[in-house]
Design a protein around this motif. Structure first.
Motif, PDB file in Angstrom:
ATOM      1  N   ARG A 128       0.813  -1.216   0.000  1.00  0.00           N
ATOM      2  CA  ARG A 128       0.000   0.000   0.000  1.00  0.00           C
ATOM      3  C   ARG A 128       0.844   1.262   0.000  1.00  0.00           C
ATOM      4  O   ARG A 128       0.348   2.343  -0.318  1.00  0.00           O
ATOM      5  CB  ARG A 128      -0.919   0.003   1.218  1.00  0.00           C
ATOM      6  N   GLY A 129       2.085   1.173   0.333  1.00  0.00           N
ATOM      7  CA  GLY A 129       2.959   2.335   0.315  1.00  0.00           C
ATOM      8  C   GLY A 129       3.503   2.673   1.690  1.00  0.00           C
ATOM      9  O   GLY A 129       3.009   2.229   2.719  1.00  0.00           O
ATOM     10  N   GLU A 130       4.539   3.483   1.678  1.00  0.00           N
ATOM     11  CA  GLU A 130       5.227   3.860   2.910  1.00  0.00           C
ATOM     12  C   GLU A 130       4.415   4.884   3.700  1.00  0.00           C
ATOM     13  O   GLU A 130       3.813   5.797   3.128  1.00  0.00           O
ATOM     14  CB  GLU A 130       6.593   4.445   2.559  1.00  0.00           C
ATOM     15  N   GLY A 180       0.898  10.851  -8.853  1.00  0.00           N
ATOM     16  CA  GLY A 180       1.002  10.248  -7.536  1.00  0.00           C
ATOM     17  C   GLY A 180      -0.314  10.317  -6.764  1.00  0.00           C
ATOM     18  O   GLY A 180      -1.216  11.090  -7.087  1.00  0.00           O
ATOM     19  N   MET A 181      -0.402   9.470  -5.730  1.00  0.00           N
ATOM     20  CA  MET A 181      -1.589   9.451  -4.868  1.00  0.00           C
ATOM     21  C   MET A 181      -1.136   9.295  -3.428  1.00  0.00           C
ATOM     22  O   MET A 181      -0.278   8.460  -3.124  1.00  0.00           O
ATOM     23  CB  MET A 181      -2.531   8.302  -5.249  1.00  0.00           C
ATOM     24  N   ARG A 182      -1.735  10.092  -2.545  1.00  0.00           N
ATOM     25  CA  ARG A 182      -1.434  10.024  -1.126  1.00  0.00           C
ATOM     26  C   ARG A 182      -2.739  10.028  -0.321  1.00  0.00           C
ATOM     27  O   ARG A 182      -3.722  10.654  -0.727  1.00  0.00           O
ATOM     28  CB  ARG A 182      -0.559  11.197  -0.679  1.00  0.00           C
ATOM     29  N   ARG A 230       0.788   5.774  -4.189  1.00  0.00           N
ATOM     30  CA  ARG A 230       1.357   5.622  -5.542  1.00  0.00           C
ATOM     31  C   ARG A 230       2.315   6.774  -5.789  1.00  0.00           C
ATOM     32  O   ARG A 230       1.950   7.944  -5.606  1.00  0.00           O
ATOM     33  CB  ARG A 230       0.244   5.608  -6.594  1.00  0.00           C
ATOM     34  N   VAL A 231       3.506   6.448  -6.202  1.00  0.00           N
ATOM     35  CA  VAL A 231       4.521   7.478  -6.459  1.00  0.00           C
ATOM     36  C   VAL A 231       4.347   7.994  -7.881  1.00  0.00           C
ATOM     37  O   VAL A 231       4.304   7.210  -8.842  1.00  0.00           O
ATOM     38  CB  VAL A 231       5.941   6.916  -6.253  1.00  0.00           C
ATOM     39  N   GLY A 232       4.220   9.305  -8.011  1.00  0.00           N
ATOM     40  CA  GLY A 232       4.079   9.904  -9.332  1.00  0.00           C
ATOM     41  C   GLY A 232       5.398  10.001 -10.064  1.00  0.00           C
ATOM     42  O   GLY A 232       6.484   9.959  -9.462  1.00  0.00           O
ATOM     43  N   THR A 233       5.310  10.138 -11.368  1.00  0.00           N
ATOM     44  CA  THR A 233       6.508  10.239 -12.211  1.00  0.00           C
ATOM     45  C   THR A 233       6.589  11.561 -12.954  1.00  0.00           C
ATOM     46  O   THR A 233       7.536  11.794 -13.697  1.00  0.00           O
ATOM     47  CB  THR A 233       6.520   9.094 -13.230  1.00  0.00           C
ATOM     48  N   GLU A 262      -7.845  11.425   0.523  1.00  0.00           N
ATOM     49  CA  GLU A 262      -7.046  10.717  -0.477  1.00  0.00           C
ATOM     50  C   GLU A 262      -6.945  11.614  -1.711  1.00  0.00           C
ATOM     51  O   GLU A 262      -7.970  11.927  -2.321  1.00  0.00           O
ATOM     52  CB  GLU A 262      -7.710   9.383  -0.819  1.00  0.00           C
ATOM     53  N   VAL A 263      -5.748  11.995  -2.052  1.00  0.00           N
ATOM     54  CA  VAL A 263      -5.512  12.998  -3.089  1.00  0.00           C
ATOM     55  C   VAL A 263      -4.722  12.379  -4.235  1.00  0.00           C
ATOM     56  O   VAL A 263      -3.713  11.697  -4.007  1.00  0.00           O
ATOM     57  CB  VAL A 263      -4.742  14.216  -2.533  1.00  0.00           C
ATOM     58  N   GLU A 264      -5.183  12.618  -5.465  1.00  0.00           N
ATOM     59  CA  GLU A 264      -4.428  12.225  -6.661  1.00  0.00           C
ATOM     60  C   GLU A 264      -4.085  13.497  -7.433  1.00  0.00           C
ATOM     61  O   GLU A 264      -4.966  14.291  -7.781  1.00  0.00           O
ATOM     62  CB  GLU A 264      -5.245  11.290  -7.546  1.00  0.00           C
TER      63      GLU A 264
END
Length: 266
Positions: free
Chosen positions: A134-136, A218-220, A150-153, A259-261
């Motif tokens: 799920r991520g750090e 990315g998503m946090r 999700r890490v954005g690029t 939850e932000v994208e």
């Protein structure tokens, strides 16, 4: 139980009269008045009447289990034959019920404490794997947490630039409150986004701090404490629907999750 009752009721009682069979089934045995019982031909007199027997009747040619008494008394007369069996109930019961010696006791396998500990360890390892997928989880300088799902690029957020985001807002226990860009609450807003200038104080401080370092794509998921949340009516995002706005007003002074994208930056 119905079979047992019907079989017992079919047995003639003491004093009742039954006519002897007109024909013999085989040279070795004849059918007795008791249903399912057979009388050996050796127990017959020359005139066809039944005499006393120590062996007792047979059930379909097979001697029953020794459930009750084994002595059977057979009476005979000149013109009629009366039969009384002391162990008639035992014969029927032995035919319907299994022998006690054939009963098996099934003992369930016992689970050792070692197996339980191993299963618990595997469960904890699997939970850790799911959390890692799920991520750090990152702790901000202000003491709240956010997760990099999700890490954005793409391009990184920068102060005073306009950013476009989609979001989902939840209570701390995960109960849904509001969203934009996902078509929830029967709204046709899939693909839509809200925009604001990052670092200009247009959104809660907890959201700005939690978005620091994000890149497009990315998503946090960010914790927003009440003191860093919607402390004024002008702060975005804010629900526009009546039901969602009522939910938001009930919980805006509590710890919330957003939850932000990050869609794009201008």
């Amino acid at each position: 139980m119905r079979v047992l009752q019907s079989t017992i009721s079919a047995l003639p009682t003491t004093g009742s009269k039954t006519h002897p069979p007109s024909s013999v089934a085989s040279p070795h045995q004849v059918a007795s008045p008791a249903r399912g019982c057979e009388v050996p031909a050796a127990a017959l007199d020359k005139d066809g009447t039944v005499r006393a027997s120590e062996d007792g009747p047979q059930f379909n040619g097979v001697e029953p289990h020794n459930v009750g008494t084994r002595r059977h008394i057979w009476y005979s007369g000149d013109s009629s034959r009366r039969v009384f069996s002391i162990s008639a109930l035992s014969i029927v019961a032995s035919a319907l019920l299994p022998s006690p010696s054939s009963a098996k006791i099934v003992v369930p396998p016992q689970t050792s404490s070692r197996n339980l500990q191993a299963a618990q360890k595997r469960g904890e390892e699997r939970l850790a794997e799911l959390e890692a997928e799920r991520g750090e989880v990152i702790y901000s300088p202000f003491g709240f947490r956010y997760r990099e799902e999700r890490v954005g690029t793409g391009e990184e957020v920068d102060r005073k630039r306009k950013v476009y985001i989609t979001y989902k807002l939840f209570q701390a226990n995960g109960t849904y409150i509001d969203s934009v860009g996902y078509g929830l609450d029967s709204r046709d807003d899939v693909g839509e986004a809200i925009s604001f200038r990052y670092g200009a104080g247009q959104v809660p401080l907890g959201l700005e701090v939690g978005m620091e370092g994000m890149r497009v794509g990315g998503m946090r998921r960010i914790e927003v404490p009440p003191n860093l949340g919607w402390t004024s009516e002008e702060l975005l995002p804010r629900p526009t629907g009546r039901v969602a706005n009522r939910r938001f007003d009930l919980h805006k002074n509590q710890l919330l999750l957003i939850e932000v994208e990050l869609i794009k930056i201008k």
